[in-house]
Motif scaffolding. Structure first.
Motif, PDB file in Angstrom:
ATOM      1  N   ARG A 135      11.031  47.291 -24.117  1.00 21.06           N
ATOM      2  CA  ARG A 135      10.981  45.872 -24.563  1.00 21.06           C
ATOM      3  C   ARG A 135       9.413  45.616 -24.937  1.00 21.06           C
ATOM      4  O   ARG A 135       8.650  45.628 -23.892  1.00 21.06           O
ATOM      5  N   TYR A 140      13.784  37.039 -23.771  1.00 22.52           N
ATOM      6  CA  TYR A 140      13.987  37.937 -22.525  1.00 22.52           C
ATOM      7  C   TYR A 140      13.474  36.856 -21.417  1.00 22.52           C
ATOM      8  O   TYR A 140      12.577  36.099 -21.422  1.00 22.52           O
ATOM      9  N   GLY A 141      14.456  37.035 -20.176  1.00 21.84           N
ATOM     10  CA  GLY A 141      14.348  36.177 -19.306  1.00 21.84           C
ATOM     11  C   GLY A 141      13.225  36.079 -18.288  1.00 21.84           C
ATOM     12  O   GLY A 141      12.927  35.258 -17.499  1.00 21.84           O
ATOM     13  N   TYR A 163      14.391  41.398 -15.334  1.00 17.18           N
ATOM     14  CA  TYR A 163      15.594  42.180 -15.823  1.00 17.18           C
ATOM     15  C   TYR A 163      16.745  41.567 -15.063  1.00 17.18           C
ATOM     16  O   TYR A 163      17.960  41.556 -15.609  1.00 17.18           O
ATOM     17  N   ARG A 218      18.320  38.474 -16.330  1.00 18.60           N
ATOM     18  CA  ARG A 218      18.452  38.343 -17.672  1.00 18.60           C
ATOM     19  C   ARG A 218      19.969  37.755 -18.031  1.00 18.60           C
ATOM     20  O   ARG A 218      20.602  37.470 -17.297  1.00 18.60           O
ATOM     21  N   ARG A 219      20.202  37.325 -19.185  1.00 21.09           N
ATOM     22  CA  ARG A 219      21.425  36.750 -19.610  1.00 21.09           C
ATOM     23  C   ARG A 219      22.671  37.593 -19.560  1.00 21.09           C
ATOM     24  O   ARG A 219      22.647  38.784 -19.362  1.00 21.09           O
ATOM     25  N   GLU A 274      23.413  39.855 -24.542  1.00 21.74           N
ATOM     26  CA  GLU A 274      22.163  39.949 -25.329  1.00 21.74           C
ATOM     27  C   GLU A 274      22.751  40.317 -26.654  1.00 21.74           C
ATOM     28  O   GLU A 274      22.836  41.488 -26.923  1.00 21.74           O
TER      29      GLU A 274
END
Length: 304
Positions: free
Chosen positions: A67, A121-122, A125, A128-129, A132
């Motif tokens: 990322r 990106y939240g 990790y 995270r959603r 994605e």
């Protein structure tokens, strides 16, 4: 001269400091991941004839991703895949059915892509959603080797078509590809994603299936290869024992020097199901530099 040296040192120090800050920011979370998957393959070309999919599970891929920004990532991937096609699937009385060509090919590819995520990106990790969605575009290379099964003296045999120059122009064993992917990642556990991905490859060649231009005519006079030779059988298969004249006009056109393919580039697609695992933030550091010792894949929050 001393001023130049001093300025150079200051600039270099500033760049080093900036890069360290950048990587420190990146390393505070798990930005690196590896994945592997399998799925189904299809191809689009002269011998598709409405049946693009290869039978059964037909490819395997591995890759790594990092990322870069809140919505941008980069990844590299290697895959091995199988494609196939046959004029036996063409409509009765059609040009393709009378042409009677077929192929199968076990290929492999590599590619590098930039990935655009539709959601930011939240920040962590494990936060995270649940899903994605993303779009990816890149550049790569595929290596291909079309073959055909043809009976010789009643015995089926597999031939590498490239070696027998079935058309007026020859071709190599690799081509550039433009890979485009659309997919979604689903969070399974804190460390693992399940990815579903559909990727299409625009290939810069029309010979993935060996069919592109005109029937081979080595002498340039319309005589083609001598009757009975392997080259003649592989180039023009309208004379095989189990083939009947279903289209007289098409049959008469299938001669050396005339049209054999549509002259367009081929393409193929991969429908993937991947398992992706996040790597710890210090996976590329020495053990002494790690925040704590332990296994790479340990309990939740071990490296936070």
């Amino acid at each position: 001269m001393r001023r130049i040296i001093l300025i150079s040192v200051l600039v270099l120090s500033s760049l080093v400091g900036s890069s360290q800050n950048f990587f420190d920011w990146r390393y505070h979370d798990r930005y690196f991941s590896v994945y592997a998957g399998t799925g189904w393959t299809g191809y689009v070309g002269d011998l598709t004839n409405g049946s693009p999919f290869t039978k059964g599970i037909s490819h395997f891929n591995i890759g790594a991703e990092v990322r870069l920004y809140t919505k941008i990532a980069a990844r590299v991937q290697y895959a091995t895949y199988k494609i196939e096609g046959s004029d036996s699937h063409a409509a009765d009385s059609s040009f393709n059915r009378q042409r009677n060509l077929s192929f199968h090919s076990q290929n492999h590819e590599w590619q590098a892509q930039l990935v655009y995520y539709f959601f930011k990106y939240g920040g962590k990790y494990h936060k995270r959603r649940a899903y994605e969605p993303y779009f990816a575009l890149g550049l790569g290379q595929t290596f291909y080797n079309p073959k055909a099964n043809v009976s010789t003296l009643g015995e089926p045999k597999t031939y590498v078509l490239r070696d027998y120059h079935t058309e007026t122009s020859s071709y190599g064993n690799s081509a550039l590809i433009l890979p485009v992917n659309l997919g979604v990642k689903l969070a399974v556990t804190e460390f693992i994603n399940l990815g579903v991905d559909l990727g299409y490859r625009f290939a810069f060649t029309g010979h993935l299936d060996d069919v592109y231009g005109n029937y081979a005519d080595p002498n340039g006079d319309g005589t083609g290869y001598p009757d009975g030779t392997v080259e003649a059988k592989l180039s023009n298969r309208k004379f095989e024992d189990d083939v009947y004249i279903v289209n007289q006009d098409a049959f008469d056109q299938l001669v050396p020097g005339n049209k054999r393919g549509n002259g367009k580039n081929d393409g193929y697609f991969l429908l993937n199901m991947n398992l992706e695992v996040y790597l710890p933030k210090d996976v590329f550091r020495s053990k002494k530099g790690r925040g704590r010792k332990g296994k790479i894949f340990s309990k939740p929050g071990a490296y936070d």
